[in-house]
Design a protein around this motif. Sequence first.
Motif, PDB file in Angstrom:
ATOM      1  N   LEU A  17      -6.816   2.001   3.708  1.00 22.63           N
ATOM      2  CA  LEU A  17      -5.980   3.155   3.406  1.00 22.63           C
ATOM      3  C   LEU A  17      -6.848   4.411   3.516  1.00 22.63           C
ATOM      4  O   LEU A  17      -8.012   4.403   3.113  1.00 22.63           O
ATOM      5  CB  LEU A  17      -5.424   3.049   1.989  1.00 22.63           C
ATOM      6  CG  LEU A  17      -4.304   2.022   1.800  1.00 22.63           C
ATOM      7  CD1 LEU A  17      -4.126   1.695   0.319  1.00 22.63           C
ATOM      8  CD2 LEU A  17      -2.988   2.523   2.393  1.00 22.63           C
ATOM      9  N   ASP A  21      -2.968   8.970   4.074  1.00 28.01           N
ATOM     10  CA  ASP A  21      -1.843   8.062   3.813  1.00 28.01           C
ATOM     11  C   ASP A  21      -1.156   8.347   2.477  1.00 28.01           C
ATOM     12  O   ASP A  21      -0.147   7.702   2.151  1.00 28.01           O
ATOM     13  CB  ASP A  21      -2.323   6.602   3.776  1.00 28.01           C
ATOM     14  CG  ASP A  21      -2.834   6.112   5.114  1.00 28.01           C
ATOM     15  OD1 ASP A  21      -2.214   6.452   6.140  1.00 28.01           O
ATOM     16  OD2 ASP A  21      -3.841   5.385   5.124  1.00 28.01           O
ATOM     17  N   LEU A  25       2.222   6.570   1.169  1.00 27.96           N
ATOM     18  CA  LEU A  25       2.042   5.535   0.139  1.00 27.96           C
ATOM     19  C   LEU A  25       2.877   5.874  -1.095  1.00 27.96           C
ATOM     20  O   LEU A  25       3.580   5.013  -1.644  1.00 27.96           O
ATOM     21  CB  LEU A  25       0.562   5.427  -0.236  1.00 27.96           C
ATOM     22  CG  LEU A  25       0.215   4.358  -1.278  1.00 27.96           C
ATOM     23  CD1 LEU A  25       0.289   2.958  -0.675  1.00 27.96           C
ATOM     24  CD2 LEU A  25      -1.184   4.599  -1.859  1.00 27.96           C
ATOM     25  N   TYR A  26       2.796   7.147  -1.518  1.00 30.28           N
ATOM     26  CA  TYR A  26       3.575   7.579  -2.682  1.00 30.28           C
ATOM     27  C   TYR A  26       5.070   7.396  -2.413  1.00 30.28           C
ATOM     28  O   TYR A  26       5.813   6.907  -3.276  1.00 30.28           O
ATOM     29  CB  TYR A  26       3.275   9.041  -3.014  1.00 30.28           C
ATOM     30  CG  TYR A  26       4.214   9.581  -4.053  1.00 30.28           C
ATOM     31  CD1 TYR A  26       4.135   9.137  -5.375  1.00 30.28           C
ATOM     32  CD2 TYR A  26       5.212  10.491  -3.717  1.00 30.28           C
ATOM     33  CE1 TYR A  26       5.019   9.587  -6.329  1.00 30.28           C
ATOM     34  CE2 TYR A  26       6.097  10.945  -4.667  1.00 30.28           C
ATOM     35  CZ  TYR A  26       6.006  10.497  -5.976  1.00 30.28           C
ATOM     36  OH  TYR A  26       6.890  10.926  -6.916  1.00 30.28           O
ATOM     37  N   ARG A  29       5.920   3.484  -2.417  1.00 31.11           N
ATOM     38  CA  ARG A  29       5.479   2.798  -3.640  1.00 31.11           C
ATOM     39  C   ARG A  29       6.206   3.306  -4.892  1.00 31.11           C
ATOM     40  O   ARG A  29       6.256   2.615  -5.909  1.00 31.11           O
ATOM     41  CB  ARG A  29       3.977   2.964  -3.812  1.00 31.11           C
ATOM     42  CG  ARG A  29       3.153   1.932  -3.042  1.00 31.11           C
ATOM     43  CD  ARG A  29       3.254   0.606  -3.744  1.00 31.11           C
ATOM     44  NE  ARG A  29       2.356  -0.399  -3.233  1.00 31.11           N
ATOM     45  CZ  ARG A  29       1.974  -1.481  -3.937  1.00 31.11           C
ATOM     46  NH1 ARG A  29       2.395  -1.669  -5.157  1.00 31.11           N
ATOM     47  NH2 ARG A  29       1.209  -2.372  -3.408  1.00 31.11           N
ATOM     48  N   ALA A  48      -1.292   8.416  -6.171  1.00 33.83           N
ATOM     49  CA  ALA A  48      -1.468   7.748  -4.878  1.00 33.83           C
ATOM     50  C   ALA A  48      -2.819   8.141  -4.275  1.00 33.83           C
ATOM     51  O   ALA A  48      -3.545   7.298  -3.727  1.00 33.83           O
ATOM     52  CB  ALA A  48      -0.328   8.118  -3.939  1.00 33.83           C
ATOM     53  N   ILE A  52      -6.050   5.557  -3.476  1.00 34.95           N
ATOM     54  CA  ILE A  52      -6.718   5.450  -2.174  1.00 34.95           C
ATOM     55  C   ILE A  52      -8.221   5.727  -2.323  1.00 34.95           C
ATOM     56  O   ILE A  52      -9.056   5.039  -1.728  1.00 34.95           O
ATOM     57  CB  ILE A  52      -6.064   6.412  -1.160  1.00 34.95           C
ATOM     58  CG1 ILE A  52      -4.652   5.916  -0.830  1.00 34.95           C
ATOM     59  CG2 ILE A  52      -6.905   6.540   0.106  1.00 34.95           C
ATOM     60  CD1 ILE A  52      -3.805   6.887  -0.035  1.00 34.95           C
ATOM     61  N   GLN A  68      -6.619  -3.329  -1.286  1.00 37.39           N
ATOM     62  CA  GLN A  68      -5.295  -3.014  -0.759  1.00 37.39           C
ATOM     63  C   GLN A  68      -5.487  -2.439   0.632  1.00 37.39           C
ATOM     64  O   GLN A  68      -6.054  -1.361   0.777  1.00 37.39           O
ATOM     65  CB  GLN A  68      -4.625  -1.982  -1.678  1.00 37.39           C
ATOM     66  CG  GLN A  68      -3.139  -2.174  -1.849  1.00 37.39           C
ATOM     67  CD  GLN A  68      -2.812  -3.271  -2.855  1.00 37.39           C
ATOM     68  OE1 GLN A  68      -3.628  -3.584  -3.709  1.00 37.39           O
ATOM     69  NE2 GLN A  68      -1.617  -3.836  -2.762  1.00 37.39           N
ATOM     70  N   ALA A  70      -3.961  -1.118   4.342  1.00 41.51           N
ATOM     71  CA  ALA A  70      -2.789  -0.531   4.966  1.00 41.51           C
ATOM     72  C   ALA A  70      -2.178  -1.520   5.956  1.00 41.51           C
ATOM     73  O   ALA A  70      -2.913  -2.227   6.659  1.00 41.51           O
ATOM     74  CB  ALA A  70      -3.187   0.746   5.701  1.00 41.51           C
ATOM     75  N   LEU A  79       1.806   4.292   8.590  1.00 35.87           N
ATOM     76  CA  LEU A  79       1.731   3.386   7.437  1.00 35.87           C
ATOM     77  C   LEU A  79       3.129   2.862   7.117  1.00 35.87           C
ATOM     78  O   LEU A  79       4.037   3.648   6.834  1.00 35.87           O
ATOM     79  CB  LEU A  79       1.169   4.142   6.223  1.00 35.87           C
ATOM     80  CG  LEU A  79       0.951   3.299   4.969  1.00 35.87           C
ATOM     81  CD1 LEU A  79      -0.223   2.337   5.140  1.00 35.87           C
ATOM     82  CD2 LEU A  79       0.730   4.198   3.751  1.00 35.87           C
ATOM     83  N   ASP A  82       1.617  -2.172   2.626  1.00 39.07           N
ATOM     84  CA  ASP A  82       0.242  -2.536   2.282  1.00 39.07           C
ATOM     85  C   ASP A  82       0.188  -3.984   1.845  1.00 39.07           C
ATOM     86  O   ASP A  82       1.186  -4.580   1.449  1.00 39.07           O
ATOM     87  CB  ASP A  82      -0.314  -1.611   1.192  1.00 39.07           C
ATOM     88  CG  ASP A  82       0.516  -1.603  -0.070  1.00 39.07           C
ATOM     89  OD1 ASP A  82       0.359  -2.522  -0.891  1.00 39.07           O
ATOM     90  OD2 ASP A  82       1.341  -0.677  -0.241  1.00 39.07           O
ATOM     91  N   HIS A 102       7.562  -0.556   3.122  1.00 36.05           N
ATOM     92  CA  HIS A 102       8.511   0.549   3.012  1.00 36.05           C
ATOM     93  C   HIS A 102       9.924  -0.032   3.159  1.00 36.05           C
ATOM     94  O   HIS A 102      10.137  -0.909   4.011  1.00 36.05           O
ATOM     95  CB  HIS A 102       8.225   1.554   4.134  1.00 36.05           C
ATOM     96  CG  HIS A 102       9.006   2.829   4.006  1.00 36.05           C
ATOM     97  ND1 HIS A 102      10.368   2.888   4.183  1.00 36.05           N
ATOM     98  CD2 HIS A 102       8.596   4.087   3.719  1.00 36.05           C
ATOM     99  CE1 HIS A 102      10.771   4.127   4.008  1.00 36.05           C
ATOM    100  NE2 HIS A 102       9.721   4.878   3.719  1.00 36.05           N
TER     101      HIS A 102
END
Length: 183
Positions: A17, A21, A25-26, A29, A48, A52, A68, A70, A79, A82, A102
Motif C-alpha cells: 500500500l 492509496d 482505502l478509506y 474500508r 487510513a 498505510i 496488508q 494492496a 486499488l 487488500d 471494494h
Amino acid sequence: MPTSPEFLTARLRLNRLLPADATALYDYRSDANVARYQGWWPTDLAQAEAFIATQAAQVFGSPESWCQLAIRDRDSSELIGDIGIHFPGTTDDAIEFGVTLHPDRQGRGYAREALDRAIDLAFREWGYRRAVGSVDPRNAASMALLRSLGFRQEAHHVASYRFRGEWVDDVIFAMLATEWQGG
Ligand SMILES: CC(C)(COP(=O)(O)OP(=O)(O)OC[C@H]1O[C@@H](n2cnc3c(N)ncnc32)[C@H](O)[C@@H]1OP(=O)(O)O)[C@@H](O)C(=O)NCCC(=O)NCCS
C-alpha cells in the motif's frame, strides 16, 4: 520465507500500500457493508493514512506480523482491495489470510484470484505447512470464498468473542499444504 511483496495474477497486481492509496482505502474500508465483520475500519482519512504508514514501516513477511497488501488492477494499478496476511513465528505455525474488496469490485472472482496466488506462494514458495481463515458465520461471501479454495471448516466457536458490543461466533477454516490443489 517471503522475499518480495510484489505478485502478479492474470488480472491483478498485489504489492505494498502506498501513501497515494489513502483516499481509495478509506473509501471502501469505511463502507458499512465492507466494515461489518472487520476488526479494523477507518473513521477518517487520517486513520487510513496512518494505517498505510504503519504497514510501510514493516518488513514484509517478518515473523508475527500482519501485512496488508494492496490488490490492484494489473494494468491500471488502481486499488480495488487488500489482502491481509498474518505471518506466524515459524513456518510450522499457520499462516492466516483475510481479503477485502471494494463493493464495486465484488462478485467477479478477484478475491479468489488474489487469495489463490497468496496461498500458492505460502505453500509452494514460502514453505508454510498450514493456512487458516477466521470468519463470522454471518459473513456468507467470506465463507464461500474460503470453501471455494478448498479450506475445510474445522471449528465453530459459539459466542466466543466480544465484537462491537455483542458476543459473536467465530468459524475457523484451515487447509494443509499437502491438500492444496490451486495455483
Ligand atoms: C469476502 C469478499 C472479499 C469476497 O468477495 P467476492 O467478490 O464475493 O469474492 P470473489 O472475488 O472470489 O468473487 C466470487 C464471485 O464472483 C463470481 N465471478 C464472476 N466472475 C468470476 C471470475 N472470472 N472468476 C471467478 N469468479 C467469478 C463467482 O461466481 C462468485 O459469485 P458467487 O459468490 O455468486 O458464487 C467480499 O465479500 C468482501 O470484501 N467483504 C467485506 C470484507 C470482509 O468481510 N472480508 C472478510 C474478512 S475475514
